[in-house]
Design a protein around this motif. Structure first.
Motif, short mmCIF file in Angstrom:
data_model
loop_
_atom_site.label_atom_id
_atom_site.label_comp_id
_atom_site.label_asym_id
_atom_site.label_seq_id
_atom_site.Cartn_x
_atom_site.Cartn_y
_atom_site.Cartn_z
N LEU A 1 26.48 39.53 33.04
CA LEU A 1 26.92 41.06 32.81
C LEU A 1 28.03 41.22 31.79
CD1 LEU A 1 27.06 41.77 36.54
CD2 LEU A 1 25.17 42.48 35.00
N ILE A 2 28.55 40.35 31.23
CA ILE A 2 29.58 40.59 30.33
C ILE A 2 29.21 41.26 29.09
CG2 ILE A 2 29.49 38.37 29.13
CD1 ILE A 2 32.58 38.16 29.11
N ALA A 3 27.93 41.11 28.71
CA ALA A 3 27.57 41.74 27.27
C ALA A 3 27.83 43.39 27.46
CB ALA A 3 26.07 41.23 27.03
N ALA B 1 39.01 31.71 35.00
CA ALA B 1 40.29 32.05 34.47
C ALA B 1 39.89 33.01 33.39
CB ALA B 1 41.23 30.81 34.15
N MET B 2 39.34 34.20 33.57
CA MET B 2 39.09 35.21 32.38
C MET B 2 39.12 36.42 33.01
SD MET B 2 35.48 35.37 29.96
CE MET B 2 36.16 34.53 28.72
N ASP B 3 39.70 37.40 32.23
CA ASP B 3 39.74 38.76 32.45
C ASP B 3 38.64 39.34 33.09
OD1 ASP B 3 38.70 38.70 29.96
OD2 ASP B 3 40.30 40.05 29.34
N TYR B 4 37.46 39.21 32.39
CA TYR B 4 36.17 40.03 32.97
C TYR B 4 35.81 39.43 34.36
CZ TYR B 4 31.41 41.12 33.08
OH TYR B 4 30.47 41.63 33.82
N GLN C 1 36.18 42.62 41.33
CA GLN C 1 37.30 43.43 41.87
C GLN C 1 36.60 45.12 41.81
OE1 GLN C 1 40.54 42.76 39.30
NE2 GLN C 1 41.50 41.44 40.70
N SER C 2 36.16 45.55 40.56
CA SER C 2 35.56 46.67 40.62
C SER C 2 34.05 46.64 39.91
CB SER C 2 36.29 47.48 39.39
OG SER C 2 36.42 46.96 38.04
N GLY C 3 33.57 45.39 40.15
CA GLY C 3 32.05 45.40 39.55
C GLY C 3 31.94 45.54 37.93
N THR C 4 30.96 46.31 37.51
CA THR C 4 30.82 46.09 36.12
C THR C 4 31.30 47.74 35.78
OG1 THR C 4 28.26 47.24 36.51
CG2 THR C 4 28.87 44.96 35.93
N THR C 5 32.00 48.23 36.50
CA THR C 5 32.85 49.52 36.28
C THR C 5 34.08 49.22 35.59
OG1 THR C 5 31.67 50.80 37.86
CG2 THR C 5 33.76 51.82 36.98
N THR C 6 34.30 49.44 34.43
CA THR C 6 35.65 49.25 33.69
C THR C 6 36.64 49.97 33.90
OG1 THR C 6 35.10 50.32 31.86
CG2 THR C 6 34.14 48.12 31.63
N GLN C 7 36.53 51.12 34.69
CA GLN C 7 37.62 51.69 35.06
C GLN C 7 37.40 52.34 36.49
OE1 GLN C 7 40.31 51.94 33.15
NE2 GLN C 7 39.29 51.26 31.57
N GLY C 8 37.83 51.26 37.52
CA GLY C 8 37.54 51.53 38.95
C GLY C 8 38.74 52.20 39.48
N ASP C 9 39.01 52.35 40.67
CA ASP C 9 39.93 52.93 41.50
C ASP C 9 41.16 52.70 41.01
OD1 ASP C 9 41.46 54.07 43.33
OD2 ASP C 9 40.71 53.06 45.17
N PRO C 10 41.95 53.74 40.17
CA PRO C 10 43.18 53.76 39.83
C PRO C 10 44.08 53.32 40.66
CG PRO C 10 42.26 55.90 39.15
CD PRO C 10 41.57 55.35 40.24
N THR C 11 44.06 53.57 41.78
CA THR C 11 45.14 53.05 43.03
C THR C 11 45.19 51.44 43.22
OG1 THR C 11 43.53 53.36 44.85
CG2 THR C 11 44.93 55.37 44.03
N LYS C 12 44.13 50.96 42.84
CA LYS C 12 44.02 49.45 42.91
C LYS C 12 44.44 48.66 41.62
CE LYS C 12 40.86 49.62 46.68
NZ LYS C 12 39.58 49.23 47.07
N HIS C 13 44.75 49.52 40.41
CA HIS C 13 44.86 48.84 39.16
C HIS C 13 45.97 47.92 39.33
CE1 HIS C 13 42.74 52.13 36.46
NE2 HIS C 13 41.62 51.39 37.38
N ASN D 1 40.30 48.90 33.67
CA ASN D 1 41.14 49.04 34.81
C ASN D 1 42.61 49.18 34.39
OD1 ASN D 1 39.11 49.12 36.94
ND2 ASN D 1 39.11 46.83 37.02
N GLY D 2 42.69 50.15 33.38
CA GLY D 2 44.04 50.72 32.78
C GLY D 2 44.93 49.59 32.25
N GLY D 3 44.05 48.60 31.73
CA GLY D 3 45.04 47.63 30.95
C GLY D 3 45.55 46.67 32.02
N THR D 4 45.33 46.64 33.00
CA THR D 4 45.96 45.80 34.02
C THR D 4 45.87 44.36 33.83
OG1 THR D 4 46.52 45.54 36.56
CG2 THR D 4 44.11 45.52 35.80
N TYR D 5 44.81 43.96 33.16
CA TYR D 5 44.84 42.57 32.82
C TYR D 5 45.35 42.06 31.67
CZ TYR D 5 40.83 43.62 36.03
OH TYR D 5 40.07 44.03 37.18
#
Length: 421
Positions: free
Chosen positions: A12-14, A284-287, A293-305, A341-345
């Motif tokens: 899914l990374i592409a 050991a990779m951000d993706y 955590q949030s699936g392929t949604t790159t901006q998931g639930d902000p309360t979990k970032h 996810n808000g730059g959390t990684y």
């Protein structure tokens, strides 16, 4: 279950990469440090050594600065704890993460590997110069670049190399899944590699730039390793890479054990580390953290970032300490310059760099520096290191484990074999 999740993540990374452009020393110094740490003055290569190559996009400027000479372990030495931070599709865009992490590395005595995507040095209007295997001319799943993006990326590549970092390749169009890199032949891989080199060696011509400084290295010699898109196509890629003189590949998945050679290349695969809150380990990779955590949604639930970033940070740190206190296997980490996810990684990676890279015996290095060190070691030493399992510290300590074998008992002393006539 863990294997299924990892494979899904790679496929899914592409889709996610398409949303974003970007997608130390250990020589002997006589200080008594048995790992051989050596400080090197940060000076650019001398101008008198410069020799332009081709259209002047690249140049030979002498040996790379800040690239220390590796030292062979002496009997009984404790091996360094190597950590490699590597970046897939490295390029500088409006997020300025390339320049940011260059500064993070410098502050923490680290060097890194930047896997450049060749199409990031090719302007959109020249896209048809790219002829991807099994795809129409001008096709790329991560797009191309513009004049400002090319100029900014070249600047970062130039500075990164002068600081001792490595410039590898992530190839070009980042094709995954059906028709993607997993289906390419050895010859198609060789063609893709040749194009990736050509875009680096002709960025001035393609971007119609005359007055900028060249990249200060010969890319034919600089390029010694890679990571394939989505970790696909490794078998045929490594066959092509071995023919072309590459020295390593980081396209696989492995446990935290010492590297070995496969198909003539050092296998420095990404590794599995603990995943806090879960009963399986994570690549050991951000993706891969994100997709679990949030699936392929790159901006998931902000309360979990923050939670998600903390999970990645703590998982990487767990893997680090497992090796640091155990078998000392190099920790291999992969990332992208992204704001998922808000730059959390990105926060998580920066916090890991700051915690581990200045610790005693730790060397945060590029893949080039790691394989230089591996090549410098005695085969018997590496064999002993590879015999240690994940997190396994040698029984009796390093001094005895890596000591030389005791000499044979002299004949005629108690315990010696009977003398043969």
């Amino acid at each position: 279950m863990a294997t299924h999740r990892r494979n899904t993540a790679c496929v899914l990374i592409a889709a996610v990469c398409a949303t974003s452009l970007a997608g130390c020393g250990f020589g002997a110094d006589g200080s008594g440090d048995t790992t051989g740490r050596q400080k090197v003055k940060e000076v650019p290569a001398p101008g008198s050594a410069m020799r332009l190559i081709g259209d002047g996009s690249t140049a030979y400027t002498g040996a790379q600065p800040n690239l220390p000479k590796p030292r062979r372990l002496e009997p009984g030495d404790r091996p360094p704890q190597f950590v490699v931070f590597s970046w897939d599709g490295a390029g500088e865009d409006s997020q300025k993460l390339f320049s940011h992490f260059r500064e993070v590395a410098k502050r923490n005595d680290a060097t890194m590997t930047y896997f450049l995507s060749g199409v990031y040095l090719l302007p959109e209007e020249k896209r048809n110069l790219y002829r991807p295997p099994q795809h129409s001319p001008g096709r790329s799943d991560i797009g191309f670049n513009d004049a400002q993006g090319i100029a900014d990326t070249v600047r970062q590549l130039r500075l990164a190399w002068l600081e001792g970092n490595e410039i590898g390749t992530h190839f070009n169009g980042h094709f995954c899944g059906a028709g993607g890199v997993g289906e390419w032949s050895v010859e198609e891989w060789k063609d893709e590699i040749a194009q990736a080199k050509r875009f680096v060696k002709s960025w001035k011509t393609n971007s119609e730039t005359d007055d900028a400084a060249p990249l200060p290295f010969d890319y034919e010699k600089e390029l010694i390793g890679a990571r394939t898109p989505c970790l696909e196509g490794q078998e045929n890629f490594t066959r092509a890479a071995a023919d072309l003189g590459f020295r390593y590949d980081s396209s696989g998945v492995n446990d935290q054990v010492w590297p070995e050679r496969k198909n003539g290349l050092w296998d420095v695969s990404l590794q599995l580390v603990p995943f806090p809150g879960h009963d399986f380990e994570q690549l050991a990779m951000d993706y891969n953290f994100m997709v679990n955590q949030s699936g392929t949604t790159t901006q998931g639930d902000p309360t979990k970032h923050r939670l998600w970033g903390d999970q990645m940070r703590d998982g990487l740190l767990s893997g680090f300490y497992r090796a640091y206190d155990g078998n000392r296997a190099p920790l291999i980490i992969g990332n992208h310059f992204e704001s998922w996810n808000g730059g959390t990684y990105m926060r998580a990676i920066e916090e890991v760099v700051e915690e581990v890279c200045t610790k005693k015996d730790v060397r945060c290095v590029s893949f080039r520096q790691l394989v230089d060190w591996l090549d410098a070691q005695e085969p018997g030493t590496l064999k002993k290191l590879r015999a240690l399992k994940v997190g396994e510290a040698p029984k009796g300590g390093w001094a005895s484990y890596l000591a030389t074998d005791p000499p044979p008992t002299p004949k005629g002393v108690p315990g010696a074999p009977a003398r043969e006539e």
